[in-house]
Design an enzyme around this catalytic site. Sequence first.
Site, short mmCIF file in Angstrom:
data_model
loop_
_atom_site.label_atom_id
_atom_site.label_comp_id
_atom_site.label_asym_id
_atom_site.label_seq_id
_atom_site.Cartn_x
_atom_site.Cartn_y
_atom_site.Cartn_z
N ARG A 35 9.22 -3.23 6.44
CA ARG A 35 8.86 -4.32 7.39
C ARG A 35 9.82 -5.31 7.06
O ARG A 35 9.82 -6.46 7.64
CB ARG A 35 7.47 -4.61 7.38
CG ARG A 35 6.69 -3.55 7.93
CD ARG A 35 5.21 -4.16 8.23
NE ARG A 35 4.49 -4.39 7.26
CZ ARG A 35 3.15 -4.48 7.15
NH1 ARG A 35 2.58 -4.72 8.51
NH2 ARG A 35 2.48 -4.82 6.02
N TYR A 125 -12.91 6.07 2.47
CA TYR A 125 -11.62 5.96 2.31
C TYR A 125 -11.08 7.51 1.81
O TYR A 125 -10.12 7.92 2.25
CB TYR A 125 -11.58 5.18 0.80
CG TYR A 125 -10.10 5.24 0.15
CD1 TYR A 125 -9.15 4.12 0.50
CD2 TYR A 125 -10.08 5.89 -0.76
CE1 TYR A 125 -8.00 4.32 -0.11
CE2 TYR A 125 -8.72 6.24 -1.41
CZ TYR A 125 -7.79 5.32 -1.18
OH TYR A 125 -6.55 5.40 -1.75
N LYS A 129 -8.29 9.82 3.88
CA LYS A 129 -7.18 10.43 3.06
C LYS A 129 -7.58 12.00 3.47
O LYS A 129 -6.34 12.59 3.45
CB LYS A 129 -7.33 10.31 1.37
CG LYS A 129 -7.06 8.80 1.25
CD LYS A 129 -5.77 8.48 1.27
CE LYS A 129 -5.27 7.01 0.88
NZ LYS A 129 -4.12 6.64 1.24
N1 LIG Z 1 -3.22 1.55 -5.84
C1 LIG Z 1 -4.08 2.65 -6.09
O1 LIG Z 1 -4.68 2.50 -7.34
C2 LIG Z 1 -3.96 3.94 -5.65
C3 LIG Z 1 -4.92 4.89 -6.07
C4 LIG Z 1 -4.57 6.37 -5.43
C5 LIG Z 1 -3.73 6.64 -4.13
N2 LIG Z 1 -3.23 5.35 -3.90
C6 LIG Z 1 -2.39 5.61 -2.54
O2 LIG Z 1 -1.11 5.79 -2.86
C7 LIG Z 1 -0.27 5.41 -1.82
C8 LIG Z 1 0.58 4.42 -2.33
O3 LIG Z 1 -0.02 3.35 -2.97
P1 LIG Z 1 0.83 1.98 -3.43
O4 LIG Z 1 -0.19 1.36 -4.37
O5 LIG Z 1 2.18 2.41 -3.96
O6 LIG Z 1 0.70 1.14 -2.08
P2 LIG Z 1 1.30 -0.33 -1.99
O7 LIG Z 1 1.64 -0.86 -3.23
O8 LIG Z 1 -0.11 -1.07 -1.53
O9 LIG Z 1 2.11 -0.31 -1.10
C9 LIG Z 1 1.80 0.21 0.63
C10 LIG Z 1 2.94 0.18 1.21
O10 LIG Z 1 2.47 0.30 2.82
C11 LIG Z 1 3.06 -0.63 3.51
N3 LIG Z 1 2.30 -1.12 4.66
C12 LIG Z 1 1.21 -1.41 4.48
N4 LIG Z 1 0.37 -1.62 5.70
C13 LIG Z 1 1.39 -1.63 6.78
C14 LIG Z 1 1.64 -1.67 7.91
N5 LIG Z 1 0.39 -2.30 8.86
N6 LIG Z 1 2.75 -1.28 8.70
C15 LIG Z 1 3.71 -0.75 8.03
N7 LIG Z 1 3.66 -0.56 6.60
C16 LIG Z 1 2.55 -0.94 5.98
C17 LIG Z 1 3.40 -1.73 2.62
O11 LIG Z 1 4.43 -2.70 3.29
P3 LIG Z 1 4.46 -4.14 3.27
O12 LIG Z 1 4.97 -4.25 1.91
O13 LIG Z 1 5.30 -4.36 4.50
O14 LIG Z 1 2.91 -4.63 3.09
C18 LIG Z 1 3.97 -1.10 1.47
O15 LIG Z 1 5.25 -0.68 1.62
C19 LIG Z 1 -0.92 4.80 -0.85
O16 LIG Z 1 -1.30 5.62 0.37
C20 LIG Z 1 -2.30 4.56 -1.52
O17 LIG Z 1 -3.62 4.54 -0.76
C21 LIG Z 1 -3.27 4.27 -4.43
#
Ligand SMILES: NC(=O)c1ccc[n+]([C@@H]2O[C@H](COP(=O)([O-])OP(=O)(O)OC[C@H]3O[C@@H](n4cnc5c(N)ncnc54)[C@H](OP(=O)(O)O)[C@@H]3O)[C@@H](O)[C@H]2O)c1
Length: 216
Positions: A35, A125, A129
């Site tokens: 974005r 959640y 998933k």
């Molecule tokens: N964080 C954890 O500990 C964890 C654990 C297990 C699994 N996961 C999963 O692993 C995946 C990656 O996690 P992460 O921590 O790398 O994610 P993150 O840092 O939260 O990044 C999420 C990404 O999704 C984009 N996004 C969010 N809302 C959006 C929207 N409405 N429209 C378009 N883009 C959007 C964000 O873009 P913007 O920058 O533009 O907002 C960002 O690029 C996710 O599916 C998460 O659920 C995470």
Amino acid sequence: MARSVTVIGSTGLIGKQFLESVSEGEFKQVTAISRREIPELMGKSFINQTIHDFSDLEAMRPDLKTDILVCALGTTIKTAGSQEAFMRVDHDLPLEIARIAHEAGCQTFILISSVGADAQSSIFYSRVKGQVEAALDELGFNQFHILRPSMLLGERQESRPGEFVGKLILTPLSFLIPWKYKPIHANTVSDKIKRLASWTQPGKYIWEGKSLFHLN
Ligand SMILES: NC(=O)c1ccc[n+]([C@@H]2O[C@H](COP(=O)([O-])OP(=O)(O)OC[C@H]3O[C@@H](n4cnc5c(N)ncnc54)[C@H](OP(=O)(O)O)[C@@H]3O)[C@@H](O)[C@H]2O)c1
């Protein structure tokens, strides 16, 4: 032969880590959909950054003409503001984008899901998933890789106090935690994505626990 890769969720912890680690020539073409522009990738002119507001997914079609699509898109219920808004980001967007990519000839889909993903779960959640995993499986990619990390470690801009406390407590005790629930560094997940990008056998694969930490 090197293949092309497109990333959605490019500004996030996993997406950015993966893109920052890619070297020129490693892939035929690298496209980062987001974005907003990603300043950290400015020095990497071989990465094609494309900006979309995600309201018109059809507009992404040219960028989804790729061999491999990596989905690291996601939010939290708190950030999204409601369960419906969360569902839109973690279920509807990946599914619609994957459908377009599949139509455009994409062979390999790599999804960053989560430990505990289960379409029957009583936890919202985990259920979402699990549901998105199941719906994506129906699309029939030649290769469908599902990565199910536990808590992700690494530098992120957004402050998540719960995650911070969890990391402080869990990281030193990591050796006591079963593989499936061990916190995992974004670098490790990024390395796994690269390994899977050169995977040759067709099929559906779930990478969790020890298999997510190891490259083979
Ligand atoms: N964080 C954890 O500990 C964890 C654990 C297990 C699994 N996961 C999963 O692993 C995946 C990656 O996690 P992460 O921590 O790398 O994610 P993150 O840092 O939260 O990044 C999420 C990404 O999704 C984009 N996004 C969010 N809302 C959006 C929207 N409405 N429209 C378009 N883009 C959007 C964000 O873009 P913007 O920058 O533009 O907002 C960002 O690029 C996710 O599916 C998460 O659920 C995470």
